[in-house]
Design an enzyme around this catalytic site. Structure first.
Site, PDB file in Angstrom:
ATOM      1  N   GLY A  55       0.872  -1.171   0.000  1.00 20.80           N
ATOM      2  CA  GLY A  55       0.000   0.000   0.000  1.00 20.80           C
ATOM      3  C   GLY A  55       0.906   1.217   0.000  1.00 20.80           C
ATOM      4  CG  HIS A 105       2.605   1.643  17.128  1.00 19.77           C
ATOM      5  ND1 HIS A 105       1.527   0.803  17.111  1.00 19.77           N
ATOM      6  CD2 HIS A 105       2.525   2.344  15.960  1.00 19.77           C
ATOM      7  CE1 HIS A 105       0.830   0.990  16.002  1.00 19.77           C
ATOM      8  NE2 HIS A 105       1.425   1.920  15.277  1.00 19.77           N
TER       9      HIS A 105
HETATM   10  O1  LIG Z   1      -1.762   3.773  11.704  1.00 22.18           O
HETATM   11  C1  LIG Z   1      -0.949   4.665  11.972  1.00 22.18           C
HETATM   12  O2  LIG Z   1      -1.046   5.831  11.578  1.00 22.18           O
HETATM   13  C2  LIG Z   1       0.195   4.362  12.877  1.00 22.18           C
HETATM   14  O3  LIG Z   1       0.427   3.011  12.989  1.00 22.18           O
HETATM   15  C3  LIG Z   1      -0.087   4.945  14.238  1.00 22.18           C
HETATM   16  O4  LIG Z   1       1.076   5.500  14.702  1.00 22.18           O
END
Ligand SMILES: O=C(O)[C@H](O)CO
Length: 323
Positions: free
Chosen positions: A156, A287
């Protein structure tokens, strides 16, 4: 005339963005950090709201949608991911879903390349050793990207952005990718569209960027780990559940692959007693790939707000998830 009501699911949104919403909405903010907001918080506050401004950790399921009632017209997440949303419920009610894919791919791709190099070149270990006065030895050597085979799982926006940064910058030998269908952006770079099994068998660096849907859960599993080269390094910037983490831990502990760099894992935050925490071959990030620059966190929040404002003003939504 009273302003329409908007619920903001947590208190980590930049004030300038809140201000842009307050001009048009009666804004209610749940006074909790992003990861602390629960479904119950939404249930208690969402009735009668026109919009919900939230982040990917907040569950927006059918109960939440029903409790909101017919006034709810738009929900917009500051993230790119929206796996916590019940898409059928949202679609059934004709609610617009906004996300921030347009502001996320580049920043995640930058971080992916940093994580890849930090993992393969052992940055964290040599840094620790240096600070204890230990000089590097061959045990801390890694593998370079030059002449390597890189495989990207899930092409993507993020996968494409990673490929577009890697391919011109490093003299890769091959670029492999998997996706639902071939992607012209990848073909332009000479990327080869292959099966997941083929990709994991041939790649030195396996970068997981897929979205998490039922078909991609555990796309890296025990069988696929067994197909990998002994020097393989796995990078995950998608979602933790794309990898069977126990199988990954086994493969790392048994030195069947060389390392892993993970920005996402299961659960988050990862418990301190997870074996991943102490493995020298593993680099962990909490994350942050998609949000830990000042500009990105501001731009993502503003885009999420603009999605909501566009629905209010009957204008084209800048970043709508087409359901
Ligand atoms: O989906 C997102 O934007 C990221 O994984 C969040 O930090």
């Amino acid at each position: 005339m009273p302003k329409p009501q908007l619920l903001v699911s947590h208190n980590e949104i930049p004030q300038a963005v809140i201000d842009s919403l307050t001009e048009k909405f009666d804004v209610q903010i749940i006074d909790k950090p992003m990861k602390a907001t629960t479904k119950q918080d939404l249930l208690e506050n969402i009735a009668g709201k026109f919009g919900l401004f939230f982040s990917y950790t907040t569950v927006v399921d059918e109960d939440v949608i029903n409790t909101a009632g017919p006034s709810l017209k738009v929900i917009s997440t500051t993230s790119m991911g929206y796996e916590s949303v019940d898409l059928d419920a949202v679609k059934k009610r004709g609610i617009v879903l906004g996300n921030t894919v347009l502001e996320t791919a580049q920043i995640v791709a930058e971080c992916t390349i940093g994580l890849l190099i930090a993992t393969t070149r052992n940055f964290l270990n040599v840094n620790k050793q240096m600070k204890s006065g230990i000089l590097p030895t061959a045990t801390s050597f890694g593998m370079g990207l030059t002449n390597s085979v890189v495989g990207i799982i899930g092409c993507g926006n993020i996968g494409i952005a990673v490929a577009q940064m890697l391919w011109p910058a490093f003299k890769l030998s091959e670029l492999l990718y998997t996706s639902r269908k071939p992607k012209s952006e990848m073909e332009c770079l000479g990327g080869q569209f292959v099966s997941v099994d083929d990709l994991v068998r041939r790649s030195d660096f396996i970068i997981v960027t897929a979205v998490l849907v039922p078909e991609t859960k555990f796309i890296i599993n025990k069988d696929r780990l067994a197909l990998m080269k002994p020097n393989a390094v796995v990078i995950n910037v998608g979602r933790g559940l794309l990898i069977d983490q126990n199988a990954l831990i086994d493969a790392l502990q048994e030195h069947r692959i060389r390392g892993a760099g993970l920005d996402v894992m299961t659960p988050e935050p990862l418990p301190l007693d997870s074996p991943l925490m102490t493995m020298e071959s593993v680099v962990l990030l909490p994350h942050i790939a998609g949000r830990n620059t000042f500009e990105a966190s501001m731009r993502k929040a503003q885009l999420a707000a603009d999605n909501i404002l566009a629905v209010l003003n009957n204008q084209p939504v800048p970043c709508e998830v087409k359901l």
